[in-house]
Write an enzyme that holds these catalytic residues in place. Structure first.
Site, PDB file in Angstrom:
ATOM      1  N   ASP A 199       1.946  -2.877  -9.943  1.00 36.02           N
ATOM      2  CA  ASP A 199       2.690  -2.629  -8.714  1.00 36.02           C
ATOM      3  C   ASP A 199       3.053  -4.029  -8.221  1.00 36.02           C
ATOM      4  O   ASP A 199       2.198  -4.761  -7.721  1.00 36.02           O
ATOM      5  CB  ASP A 199       1.808  -1.899  -7.688  1.00 36.02           C
ATOM      6  N   GLU A 223       5.544   0.177 -11.142  1.00 35.19           N
ATOM      7  CA  GLU A 223       5.814   1.182 -10.115  1.00 35.19           C
ATOM      8  C   GLU A 223       7.297   1.216  -9.759  1.00 35.19           C
ATOM      9  O   GLU A 223       7.811   2.237  -9.308  1.00 35.19           O
ATOM     10  CB  GLU A 223       4.975   0.876  -8.863  1.00 35.19           C
ATOM     11  N   GLU A 224       7.981   0.121  -9.942  1.00 31.31           N
ATOM     12  CA  GLU A 224       9.393   0.038  -9.555  1.00 31.31           C
ATOM     13  C   GLU A 224      10.353   0.602 -10.596  1.00 31.31           C
ATOM     14  O   GLU A 224      11.544   0.717 -10.329  1.00 31.31           O
ATOM     15  CB  GLU A 224       9.780  -1.420  -9.262  1.00 31.31           C
ATOM     16  N   LEU A 261       4.782  -5.461  -5.768  1.00 27.21           N
ATOM     17  CA  LEU A 261       4.610  -5.900  -4.375  1.00 27.21           C
ATOM     18  C   LEU A 261       4.234  -4.709  -3.516  1.00 27.21           C
ATOM     19  O   LEU A 261       5.089  -3.957  -3.043  1.00 27.21           O
ATOM     20  CB  LEU A 261       5.888  -6.563  -3.842  1.00 27.21           C
ATOM     21  N   ASP A 262       2.942  -4.547  -3.311  1.00 24.65           N
ATOM     22  CA  ASP A 262       2.468  -3.428  -2.500  1.00 24.65           C
ATOM     23  C   ASP A 262       2.449  -3.838  -1.029  1.00 24.65           C
ATOM     24  O   ASP A 262       2.107  -4.963  -0.696  1.00 24.65           O
ATOM     25  CB  ASP A 262       1.057  -3.012  -2.935  1.00 24.65           C
ATOM     26  N   ASP A 305       9.708   5.573   0.656  1.00 27.51           N
ATOM     27  CA  ASP A 305       9.267   4.926  -0.577  1.00 27.51           C
ATOM     28  C   ASP A 305      10.401   4.226  -1.317  1.00 27.51           C
ATOM     29  O   ASP A 305      10.177   3.620  -2.353  1.00 27.51           O
ATOM     30  CB  ASP A 305       8.633   5.947  -1.530  1.00 27.51           C
ATOM     31  N   GLU A 362      -2.143   1.408  -9.426  1.00 25.32           N
ATOM     32  CA  GLU A 362      -2.964   0.993  -8.288  1.00 25.32           C
ATOM     33  C   GLU A 362      -4.432   1.385  -8.460  1.00 25.32           C
ATOM     34  O   GLU A 362      -5.323   0.538  -8.476  1.00 25.32           O
ATOM     35  CB  GLU A 362      -2.389   1.595  -6.995  1.00 25.32           C
ATOM     36  N   ASP A 393      10.711  -5.781  -3.384  1.00 26.58           N
ATOM     37  CA  ASP A 393       9.988  -5.115  -4.476  1.00 26.58           C
ATOM     38  C   ASP A 393      10.708  -5.360  -5.791  1.00 26.58           C
ATOM     39  O   ASP A 393      10.089  -5.630  -6.827  1.00 26.58           O
ATOM     40  CB  ASP A 393       9.930  -3.596  -4.258  1.00 26.58           C
TER      41      ASP A 393
HETATM   42  O1  LIG Z   1       1.059   5.939   4.941  1.00 24.43           O
HETATM   43  P1  LIG Z   1      -0.322   5.799   4.427  1.00 24.43           P
HETATM   44  O2  LIG Z   1      -0.824   7.094   3.870  1.00 24.43           O
HETATM   45  O3  LIG Z   1      -1.258   5.236   5.450  1.00 24.43           O
HETATM   46  O4  LIG Z   1      -0.233   4.846   3.183  1.00 24.43           O
HETATM   47  C1  LIG Z   1      -0.443   3.470   3.270  1.00 24.43           C
HETATM   48  C2  LIG Z   1      -0.549   2.899   1.910  1.00 24.43           C
HETATM   49  O5  LIG Z   1       0.723   2.933   1.346  1.00 24.43           O
HETATM   50  C3  LIG Z   1       1.005   1.674   0.780  1.00 24.43           C
HETATM   51  O6  LIG Z   1       1.845   0.991   1.656  1.00 24.43           O
HETATM   52  C4  LIG Z   1       1.662   1.869  -0.540  1.00 24.43           C
HETATM   53  O7  LIG Z   1       2.730   2.751  -0.322  1.00 24.43           O
HETATM   54  P2  LIG Z   1       4.193   2.406  -0.768  1.00 24.43           P
HETATM   55  O8  LIG Z   1       4.143   2.510  -2.281  1.00 24.43           O
HETATM   56  O9  LIG Z   1       5.037   3.463  -0.104  1.00 24.43           O
HETATM   57  O10 LIG Z   1       4.482   1.012  -0.292  1.00 24.43           O
HETATM   58  C5  LIG Z   1      -0.310   0.952   0.711  1.00 24.43           C
HETATM   59  O11 LIG Z   1      -0.182  -0.438   0.758  1.00 24.43           O
HETATM   60  C6  LIG Z   1      -1.030   1.501   1.898  1.00 24.43           C
HETATM   61  O12 LIG Z   1      -2.394   1.439   1.713  1.00 24.43           O
END
Ligand SMILES: O=P(O)(O)OC[C@H]1O[C@](O)(COP(=O)(O)O)[C@@H](O)[C@@H]1O
Length: 409
Positions: A183, A164-165, A185-186, A135, A346, A141
């Site tokens: 958030d 989130e950042e 940049l997801d 993470d 989110e 980001d």
């Molecule tokens: O590893 P998982 O549980 O499949 O999570 C995937 C999810 O995590 C995300 O990447 C968000 O997580 P991050 O905040 O770690 O980027 C989403 O875009 C995605 O839906």
């Protein structure tokens, strides 16, 4: 990296007498620049939208219509035109804020699509040395976060931004009317593979009753408002097209970036998620960490033995905005059953969009928008999608994954 929407302009002279007299077409083959007659056919259909549902909204938008009179008479409706006085009239402050947000989103779209920025998608060496946590924020980001913060500052309309950042909310201006949660940049860890990414945002009114509190305290409490108080929210999908899907509390609408003008134009008015879909979206490599109820639910719909007597298909991009956008378009359910996604940045904004499209947002037991956030970075299981699918899933009871060992990928 990612390619922007492509405009194909046919310039070649075709020497083939068998072709119809109308070929080659005299207009560019850009879906957002179709001939006037075509667009008029679509936009003359009036679209009624339900009354704003949020009682805390600083504007009222009872019933309104989108028709060919809105916009510049060229058949295109931009977000400002849609939200402005000729449209749903959300108030000048919110229209100004949106125009600054749009600028930020265009900058992020350019950033994620730029070959010069491919290395920004990777965690810096220094960051890798100090943490193995996947993470860990990546440069993209952080840059996206700064782009949004700068646009919010320039708008003059935002009192506080919670991202989130950032560890804590950033206080921006004392008397500005809005609070923005985001958030920036997801899905950025997908960037090296040119997989779609997204921005998520929610907008609240500033709580004036907190004005006399110390800055840190009022910044935090303003940011911890319940999702039911959102006055606007949305997501931006950076993919083959750049799309803002947003709600002001009266339906969800998508605007697509027209690269020829730089405008986001209304392409999907009043989105309605199908009441039931045939697609489920989940990282099912985690199957053996799931609780019994969730396993039974997925096993059942896979075999076509659920309330909908057809076998479901699986789709999982692992980029929340992209998985949700597909779910809004085709129906079904997009989920992350472990407590991974954030309520404030989110789950709340996306649930508002989904509900305004006729769908549901749940943590597996409760409506997301009725959960009071107690911590800024609070995480929870998230299930978004068609109302019939979410209800069926919830009926299995035990669908929240409590085993969360941490995953490398
Ligand atoms: O590893 P998982 O549980 O499949 O999570 C995937 C999810 O995590 C995300 O990447 C968000 O997580 P991050 O905040 O770690 O980027 C989403 O875009 C995605 O839906």
């Amino acid at each position: 990296m990612q390619s922007p929407t492509t405009t194909i302009i046919i310039t070649a002279t075709i020497h083939n007498s068998n072709l119809t007299p109308n070929f080659p077409p005299k207009f560019p083959l850009n879906p957002l620049r179709l001939p006037q007659e075509f667009f008029n056919r679509r936009t003359t259909t009036s679209i009624s939208m339900a009354a704003a549902s949020s009682s805390s909204s600083s504007f009222s938008s009872s019933r309104f219509k989108v028709n060919s009179k809105m916009g510049n008479g060229d058949g295109f409706v931009t977000i400002s035109e849609y939200a402005g006085k000729g449209g749903v009239d959300v108030g000048d402050d919110l229209v100004v804020l949106f125009s600054h947000l749009e600028y930020a989103f265009k900058r992020i779209a350019a950033l994620v699509a730029s070959p010069a920025n491919s290395s920004l998608g990777r965690t810096s060496d220094a960051a890798q040395d100090i943490a193995s946590d996947r993470d860990k924020p990546k440069p993209l980001d952080i840059v996206s976060n700064e782009i949004i913060l700068s646009s919010l500052r320039n708008s003059g309309k935002v009192a506080v931004m919670a991202s989130e950042e950032d560890d804590a909310p950033v206080w921006i201006a004392d008397n500005a009317p809005f609070v923005v949660v985001t958030d920036p940049l997801d899905g950025s860890r997908n960037i090296d593979a040119s997989i779609p990414t997204g921005t998520i945002f929610g907008i609240y009114n500033r709580l004036i009753e907190l004005d006399s509190l110390p800055v840190e305290e009022k910044a935090m409490l303003n940011s911890l408002q319940s999702g039911s108080r959102l006055i606007a929210a949305g997501y931006v999908l950076y993919s083959s097209a750049t799309i803002i899907c947003t709600t002001f509390g009266s339906g969800s609408h998508a605007f697509t970036l027209d690269h020829s003008t730089g405008d986001f134009v209304l392409t999907h008015p009043n989105i309605k998620i199908p009441p039931r879909g045939q697609i489920y979206s989940v990282n099912d490599a985690r199957y053996f960490d799931w609780p019994e109820g969730l396993r039974r639910y997925i096993d059942t719909i896979r075999q076509g033995k659920g309330k909908f007597p057809k076998k479901y298909s699986a789709r999982y991009i692992c980029s929340l905005v992209a998985d949700l956008h597909r779910t809004l378009m085709y129906g079904g359910v997009a989920m992350n059953p472990r407590d991974h996604l954030r309520l404030v940045y989110e789950a709340n904004p996306l649930s508002f969009v989904v509900e305004q499209a006729g769908g549901k947002g749940s943590d597996g037991k409760n409506r997301i928008l009725s959960i009071q956030p107690v911590k800024l970075h609070q995480r929870l299981p998230l299930f978004l999608g068609s109302p019939d699918d979410i209800e069926e899933l919830e009926s299995y009871g035990d669908v929240q994954q409590t085993v969360n060992p941490g995953y490398d990928v």
